[in-house]
Design a protein around this motif. Structure first.
Motif, PDB file in Angstrom:
ATOM      1  N   LEU A 198      46.390 -12.808  40.369  1.00 18.06           N
ATOM      2  CA  LEU A 198      46.418 -12.880  39.157  1.00 18.06           C
ATOM      3  C   LEU A 198      47.743 -13.606  38.802  1.00 18.06           C
ATOM      4  CD1 LEU A 198      44.397 -10.485  36.977  1.00 18.06           C
ATOM      5  CD2 LEU A 198      43.807 -12.979  37.496  1.00 18.06           C
ATOM      6  N   SER A 199      48.831 -12.660  38.976  1.00 21.51           N
ATOM      7  CA  SER A 199      50.134 -13.095  38.495  1.00 21.51           C
ATOM      8  C   SER A 199      50.770 -14.335  39.314  1.00 21.51           C
ATOM      9  CB  SER A 199      51.062 -11.646  38.682  1.00 21.51           C
ATOM     10  OG  SER A 199      51.157 -11.591  40.163  1.00 21.51           O
ATOM     11  N   ALA A 200      50.300 -14.328  40.684  1.00 17.80           N
ATOM     12  CA  ALA A 200      50.868 -15.655  41.056  1.00 17.80           C
ATOM     13  C   ALA A 200      50.222 -16.930  40.542  1.00 17.80           C
ATOM     14  CB  ALA A 200      50.426 -15.694  43.044  1.00 17.80           C
ATOM     15  N   MET A 201      48.804 -16.800  40.554  1.00 15.78           N
ATOM     16  CA  MET A 201      47.970 -17.900  39.799  1.00 15.78           C
ATOM     17  C   MET A 201      48.680 -18.409  38.330  1.00 15.78           C
ATOM     18  SD  MET A 201      45.925 -18.959  42.075  1.00 15.78           S
ATOM     19  CE  MET A 201      44.198 -19.355  41.363  1.00 15.78           C
ATOM     20  N   ASN A 202      48.938 -17.295  37.795  1.00 17.44           N
ATOM     21  CA  ASN A 202      49.224 -17.709  36.130  1.00 17.44           C
ATOM     22  C   ASN A 202      50.302 -18.394  36.114  1.00 17.44           C
ATOM     23  OD1 ASN A 202      50.536 -16.810  33.604  1.00 17.44           O
ATOM     24  ND2 ASN A 202      48.507 -16.045  33.337  1.00 17.44           N
ATOM     25  N   GLU A 204      50.873 -22.421  34.795  1.00 20.72           N
ATOM     26  CA  GLU A 204      51.769 -23.221  33.648  1.00 20.72           C
ATOM     27  C   GLU A 204      52.479 -24.342  34.060  1.00 20.72           C
ATOM     28  OE1 GLU A 204      53.593 -21.281  30.541  1.00 20.72           O
ATOM     29  OE2 GLU A 204      52.301 -19.585  30.627  1.00 20.72           O
ATOM     30  N   ARG A 205      52.758 -24.106  35.518  1.00 23.75           N
ATOM     31  CA  ARG A 205      53.700 -25.245  35.966  1.00 23.75           C
ATOM     32  C   ARG A 205      52.657 -26.483  36.237  1.00 23.75           C
ATOM     33  NH1 ARG A 205      56.351 -22.824  40.596  1.00 23.75           N
ATOM     34  NH2 ARG A 205      57.756 -22.163  38.726  1.00 23.75           N
ATOM     35  N   GLU A 206      51.461 -26.226  36.738  1.00 25.07           N
ATOM     36  CA  GLU A 206      50.588 -27.318  37.004  1.00 25.07           C
ATOM     37  C   GLU A 206      50.215 -27.879  35.423  1.00 25.07           C
ATOM     38  OE1 GLU A 206      47.753 -26.588  40.870  1.00 25.07           O
ATOM     39  OE2 GLU A 206      47.097 -26.037  38.855  1.00 25.07           O
ATOM     40  N   ILE A 207      50.085 -27.066  34.508  1.00 28.01           N
ATOM     41  CA  ILE A 207      49.645 -27.946  33.233  1.00 28.01           C
ATOM     42  C   ILE A 207      50.665 -28.280  32.475  1.00 28.01           C
ATOM     43  CG2 ILE A 207      48.568 -27.329  30.915  1.00 28.01           C
ATOM     44  CD1 ILE A 207      47.067 -25.145  32.073  1.00 28.01           C
ATOM     45  N   GLY A 208      51.991 -27.884  32.802  1.00 24.86           N
ATOM     46  CA  GLY A 208      53.143 -28.583  32.364  1.00 24.86           C
ATOM     47  C   GLY A 208      53.899 -27.796  31.061  1.00 24.86           C
ATOM     48  N   GLY A 217      53.846 -11.102  43.416  1.00 26.00           N
ATOM     49  CA  GLY A 217      52.888 -12.228  42.844  1.00 26.00           C
ATOM     50  C   GLY A 217      53.876 -13.340  42.382  1.00 26.00           C
ATOM     51  N   LEU A 218      54.881 -12.906  41.491  1.00 25.10           N
ATOM     52  CA  LEU A 218      55.754 -13.704  40.626  1.00 25.10           C
ATOM     53  C   LEU A 218      56.604 -14.497  41.470  1.00 25.10           C
ATOM     54  CD1 LEU A 218      56.308 -11.317  37.456  1.00 25.10           C
ATOM     55  CD2 LEU A 218      54.765 -13.495  37.636  1.00 25.10           C
ATOM     56  N   LEU A 219      57.024 -13.497  42.528  1.00 27.86           N
ATOM     57  CA  LEU A 219      57.972 -14.444  43.420  1.00 27.86           C
ATOM     58  C   LEU A 219      57.246 -15.437  44.059  1.00 27.86           C
ATOM     59  CD1 LEU A 219      60.860 -14.137  44.764  1.00 27.86           C
ATOM     60  CD2 LEU A 219      59.683 -12.515  46.388  1.00 27.86           C
ATOM     61  N   ILE A 220      55.855 -15.102  44.611  1.00 28.69           N
ATOM     62  CA  ILE A 220      55.185 -16.324  45.229  1.00 28.69           C
ATOM     63  C   ILE A 220      54.988 -17.425  44.371  1.00 28.69           C
ATOM     64  CG2 ILE A 220      53.084 -17.025  46.119  1.00 28.69           C
ATOM     65  CD1 ILE A 220      52.794 -13.923  47.010  1.00 28.69           C
ATOM     66  N   SER A 221      55.024 -16.870  42.839  1.00 23.68           N
ATOM     67  CA  SER A 221      54.567 -18.234  42.005  1.00 23.68           C
ATOM     68  C   SER A 221      55.821 -19.175  42.208  1.00 23.68           C
ATOM     69  CB  SER A 221      54.006 -17.778  40.809  1.00 23.68           C
ATOM     70  OG  SER A 221      55.145 -17.196  40.120  1.00 23.68           O
ATOM     71  N   ASN A 222      56.843 -18.639  41.969  1.00 26.05           N
ATOM     72  CA  ASN A 222      58.039 -19.426  41.789  1.00 26.05           C
ATOM     73  C   ASN A 222      58.406 -20.492  43.032  1.00 26.05           C
ATOM     74  OD1 ASN A 222      58.761 -18.099  39.627  1.00 26.05           O
ATOM     75  ND2 ASN A 222      60.206 -16.608  40.696  1.00 26.05           N
ATOM     76  N   PHE A 223      57.506 -20.123  44.202  1.00 24.41           N
ATOM     77  CA  PHE A 223      57.778 -21.134  45.285  1.00 24.41           C
ATOM     78  C   PHE A 223      56.572 -22.176  45.621  1.00 24.41           C
ATOM     79  CE2 PHE A 223      60.877 -17.656  46.140  1.00 24.41           C
ATOM     80  CZ  PHE A 223      61.863 -18.481  46.377  1.00 24.41           C
ATOM     81  N   ALA A 224      55.573 -21.783  44.523  1.00 24.36           N
ATOM     82  CA  ALA A 224      54.512 -22.721  45.054  1.00 24.36           C
ATOM     83  C   ALA A 224      54.326 -23.755  43.674  1.00 24.36           C
ATOM     84  CB  ALA A 224      53.128 -21.673  44.827  1.00 24.36           C
ATOM     85  N   ASP A 225      54.053 -25.007  43.927  1.00 25.87           N
ATOM     86  CA  ASP A 225      53.952 -25.926  42.980  1.00 25.87           C
ATOM     87  C   ASP A 225      52.589 -26.073  42.556  1.00 25.87           C
ATOM     88  OD1 ASP A 225      56.548 -26.673  42.931  1.00 25.87           O
ATOM     89  OD2 ASP A 225      56.183 -28.000  44.773  1.00 25.87           O
ATOM     90  N   THR A 226      51.419 -25.552  43.504  1.00 21.23           N
ATOM     91  CA  THR A 226      50.109 -25.721  42.802  1.00 21.23           C
ATOM     92  C   THR A 226      49.331 -24.425  43.208  1.00 21.23           C
ATOM     93  OG1 THR A 226      49.354 -26.249  45.047  1.00 21.23           O
ATOM     94  CG2 THR A 226      49.943 -27.992  43.573  1.00 21.23           C
ATOM     95  N   GLN A 227      48.401 -24.094  42.378  1.00 17.95           N
ATOM     96  CA  GLN A 227      47.585 -23.132  42.500  1.00 17.95           C
ATOM     97  C   GLN A 227      46.994 -22.777  44.155  1.00 17.95           C
ATOM     98  OE1 GLN A 227      45.185 -21.485  39.061  1.00 17.95           O
ATOM     99  NE2 GLN A 227      45.496 -23.478  38.125  1.00 17.95           N
ATOM    100  N   GLN A 228      46.551 -24.024  44.567  1.00 16.17           N
ATOM    101  CA  GLN A 228      46.420 -23.794  45.770  1.00 16.17           C
ATOM    102  C   GLN A 228      47.385 -23.446  46.783  1.00 16.17           C
ATOM    103  OE1 GLN A 228      45.117 -27.743  47.394  1.00 16.17           O
ATOM    104  NE2 GLN A 228      43.138 -27.053  47.765  1.00 16.17           N
ATOM    105  N   GLN A 229      48.514 -23.703  46.664  1.00 16.48           N
ATOM    106  CA  GLN A 229      49.357 -23.195  47.570  1.00 16.48           C
ATOM    107  C   GLN A 229      49.953 -21.546  46.993  1.00 16.48           C
ATOM    108  OE1 GLN A 229      53.221 -25.508  46.728  1.00 16.48           O
ATOM    109  NE2 GLN A 229      52.349 -27.265  47.496  1.00 16.48           N
ATOM    110  N   ALA A 230      49.822 -21.300  45.921  1.00 14.35           N
ATOM    111  CA  ALA A 230      50.018 -19.842  45.542  1.00 14.35           C
ATOM    112  C   ALA A 230      49.074 -18.965  46.153  1.00 14.35           C
ATOM    113  CB  ALA A 230      49.879 -19.777  44.121  1.00 14.35           C
ATOM    114  N   ILE A 231      47.743 -19.509  46.238  1.00  9.64           N
ATOM    115  CA  ILE A 231      46.562 -18.680  46.591  1.00  9.64           C
ATOM    116  C   ILE A 231      46.702 -18.473  48.161  1.00  9.64           C
ATOM    117  CG2 ILE A 231      44.591 -20.394  46.930  1.00  9.64           C
ATOM    118  CD1 ILE A 231      44.072 -17.446  45.045  1.00  9.64           C
ATOM    119  N   PHE A 232      47.030 -19.435  49.057  1.00 10.14           N
ATOM    120  CA  PHE A 232      47.194 -19.491  50.177  1.00 10.14           C
ATOM    121  C   PHE A 232      48.300 -18.425  50.531  1.00 10.14           C
ATOM    122  CE2 PHE A 232      44.571 -23.248  50.827  1.00 10.14           C
ATOM    123  CZ  PHE A 232      43.610 -22.600  51.918  1.00 10.14           C
ATOM    124  N   VAL A 233      49.571 -18.654  50.172  1.00  9.35           N
ATOM    125  CA  VAL A 233      50.491 -17.650  50.468  1.00  9.35           C
ATOM    126  C   VAL A 233      50.357 -16.399  50.251  1.00  9.35           C
ATOM    127  CG1 VAL A 233      52.829 -17.150  50.251  1.00  9.35           C
ATOM    128  CG2 VAL A 233      52.263 -19.564  50.165  1.00  9.35           C
TER     129      VAL A 233
END
Lengths: 371, 307
Positions: free
Chosen positions: A195-199, A203-207, A275-291
């Motif tokens: 949840l935290s990684a995706m969230n 925000e990054r995807e939506i802008g 989770g938040l750390l992962i999210s900082n390195f992912a540009d899309t939700q897809q990348q985040a979920i895989f990591v």
């Protein structure tokens, strides 16, 4: 502080407004908890056995009877031929072949220590080891029964060491008691990390993060604003899960619940940081979920839930130290089943606090408002 | 004091140069337009000035603060409306506005005066989720959110792209009234017709500024004779004109062909010339240049068009 409060409030409004997310966060984990705790059992209940009796003696027949009488074993066939028995194993109709050689009883009385052969289908390692263990016990107990009869006739008395064992903390070896606390810990960690990684990535995807970044919001405020709401969700899940485990499986609660929740807070902060750390390195939700899944899978398979950490190779045992899930499971099992005190689980606390600080500092540090 | 001061800003993404030593100055209470096609580098410049992106070289300051050293001060003093709608779609109009007010340490009530005119238009829908608003209303809400903390400089990146004609007009009226409140506004647009609504404009192409001036002055400065030719045979007329010796440039322009020539001719002379080669012409007239004519003319001097 006002800003932080509002960030958290905003996050809650969004969570409660998301019709799909809320049941996903509450109902699904509880269903998983119930299903997995019942299904993920290492209990070996039905071992299919073929007896090859080449001796046809009193002892070999007593052995056959004893095995047949045990409800863990199903006697598939008593045959005279090794080949028939092997054929059955090949066709996956039998798990164990027990072969009694000819002249077994004669050799036994002559004290020549005759050997029975046990062939175990080791494709299912669990079935094989546990099954052969049971079988050895049966043979040993038979041995013990006929020993005195023999010694009477021969007239010599042998002293035997008697081992009596008892299962502490889970006397009836109820699997759900063992699994439910672990699975609960696993689900809480898995849910919050994803949840935290995706969230944040959303925000990054939506802008929206663009708009947030030009405001004077502090980095730690932003990270904390994400962390607190998901921590609350994680704690709700742990509470509901514990309640469900108590009501459905009647798991014992021997230790302090404060200790469980106190540790749960630290552990959730730790995995949320990751989770938040992962999210900082992912540009899309897809990348985040895989990591996120990369980590979650390693955490789950190496957390001691399905394979005991003690039976892993040494390097893998060390690799469980930075695995927050392993500590979470260890704490829930120790406190709930064993009634351990804070001092008994101090290392879990220490390791988790270190990990929590590391992950969260890294998350704040790697969150860049500027490119 | 200049609201925005840009000196020799460079920025490239890998091999692609987005900005080539850009420089301009923008005064308080001025509406400054960045006019140029997609890919001209407008958004990159916005991101540098709003401290989201670091420039490779050059200096820039916003509201008197350097964009690199004093970025934290800038963030308190500017309002930014990105090109893409980036408010929370799952929060209501009111929630979005009070969220942005709170994170800037203020409240809707405190600066209500500033947003009142705009907010009143969307207030009937304040309980509606932002994602369910129409394009024009979304822009109004985004403008409110960018204004709620009383910024000194407002950055609007293509605020009217994808918005209907009526809403666009309303939007520019709002900008005019904000200007009266002494807010400097840097606005970018790909629509040339909006250029005349700015105090000054910079025409941008391929990361470079072609010209900076007021739109009125640009029109006056445009010395070349310009003719509008109306014909139903646009393609043949264009091909002929482009090969003609008197032509400087000939470009399709709506239902007209806009022709600039090397020296002044009579409109009738051009009409005769075209009709002589068998192209029926409805009308030829001398016309005043629009910003688009000026832009196309300037961009051609850099890049000669193929005949």
């Amino acid at each position: 502080m006002q800003t932080l409060r509002y960030l958290i409030q905003k996050e809650f409004i969004q969570i409660f407004r998301n019709k799909a997310l809320l049941p996903m966060m509450t109902a699904l984990p509880i269903i998983q908890l119930i299903v997995l705790s019942n299904a993920a059992s290492n209990d070996v209940k039905d071992v299919r056995l073929v007896m090859v009796d080449n001796d046809q003696s009193e002892i070999s027949r007593a052995l056959t009877q004893k095995i047949d009488a045990n409800d863990r074993f199903t006697l598939v066939e008593v045959s005279f031929s090794h080949d028939t028995a092997f054929e059955l194993m090949q066709r996956n109709k039998a798990d164990i072949i027990l072969e009694v050689p000819a002249n077994f009883e004669r050799d036994y009385h002559r004290k020549e220590a005759p050997k029975v052969q046990m062939l175990v289908n080791a494709i299912n390692g669990q079935q094989a080891t546990v099954g052969s263990g049971y079988l050895s016990n049966i043979i040993a107990s038979l041995n013990k029964e006929i020993q005195p009869q023999l010694s009477q006739t021969i007239g010599s008395q042998m002293a035997a060491v008697e081992v009596s064992s008892n299962n502490w903390y889970n006397p009836e070896l109820k699997y759900p008691h063992f699994m439910a606390p672990g699975i609960l810990a696993e689900l809480a960690a898995l849910l919050t990390i994803v949840l935290s990684a995706m969230n944040v990535v959303r925000e990054r995807e939506i802008g929206t993060i663009e708009q947030i970044n030009v405001t004077p919001i502090q980095k730690w405020e932003f990270i904390l604003g994400k962390l607190v709401p998901f921590l609350c969700i994680g704690l709700v899940l742990v509470t509901v899960g514990l309640l469900a485990s108590k009501l459905i499986f009647d798991i014992p609660v021997r230790g302090s619940l404060f200790l469980v929740f106190g540790y749960a807070i630290i552990n959730l902060v730790c995995v949320l940081g990751l989770g938040l750390l992962i999210s900082n390195f992912a540009d899309t939700q897809q990348q985040a979920i895989f990591v996120a899944f990369f980590f979650v899978l390693i955490f789950i398979l190496m957390c001691g839930l399905f394979t005991p950490i003690e039976s892993m190779p040494k390097w893998a045992q060390y690799a469980t130290i930075p695995n927050p899930l392993a500590h979470f499971i260890s704490v829930t099992r120790k406190v709930l089943l064993k009634g351990s005190s804070f001092w008994d689980i101090r290392w879990e606390f220490i390791y988790t606090i270190i990990l929590a600080v590391l992950f969260n500092v890294a998350a704040v540090w790697s969150y860049k408002k500027q490119q | 004091m200049a609201a925005v001061l840009v000196e020799n800003i460079d920025k490239s993404y890998g091999n692609v140069t987005a900005l080539k030593s850009i420089g301009f100055q923008m005064d308080d209470g001025e509406i400054f337009g960045l006019i140029g096609p997609d890919g001209a580098g407008k958004s990159t410049l916005f991101r540098i000035l709003t401290t989201l992106l670091l420039p490779d070289g050059g200096r820039a300051s916003v509201a008197g603060h350097d964009v690199i050293q004093e970025y934290k001060h800038i963030r308190k003093k500017v309002g930014y409306m990105p090109g893409r709608f980036s408010l929370y779609q799952d929060l209501s109009v009111e929630e979005n506005l009070s969220f942005f007010a709170t994170i800037f340490g203020t409240s809707i009530q405190e600066n209500y005066d500033l947003v009142k005119d705009i907010y009143q238009q969307i207030e009937p829908f304040k309980k509606r989720l932002a994602g369910k608003l129409s394009g024009g209303m979304k822009q109004k809400l985004a403008l409110c959110c960018a204004l709620i903390h009383k910024p000194e400089v407002l950055f609007l990146d293509e605020p009217t792209t994808g918005v209907d004609a009526v809403s666009r007009k309303e939007f520019w009226e709002m900008l005019q009234s904000l200007k009266k409140k002494n807010i400097a506004i840097l606005v970018s647009t790909p629509y040339m017709d909006e250029a005349s609504l700015c105090d000054r404009i910079a025409l941008m192409q391929n990361g470079e500024i072609l010209k900076i001036d007021s739109p009125g002055q640009m029109v006056i400065d445009f010395q070349k004779p310009l003719y509008a030719i109306k014909t139903e045979h646009t393609y043949t007329a264009l091909s002929y004109l482009r090969s003609a010796s008197f032509t400087r440039s000939a470009l399709p322009f709506g239902e007209f062909i806009h022709l600039t020539t090397n020296k002044p001719y009579e409109a009738l002379q051009i009409k005769d010339d075209l009709e002589r080669v068998g192209i029926p012409i409805q009308e030829v007239k001398r016309t005043a240049p629009s910003i688009e004519d000026i832009f196309l003319d300037l961009s051609q001097t850099n890049e000669p068009i193929d005949a």
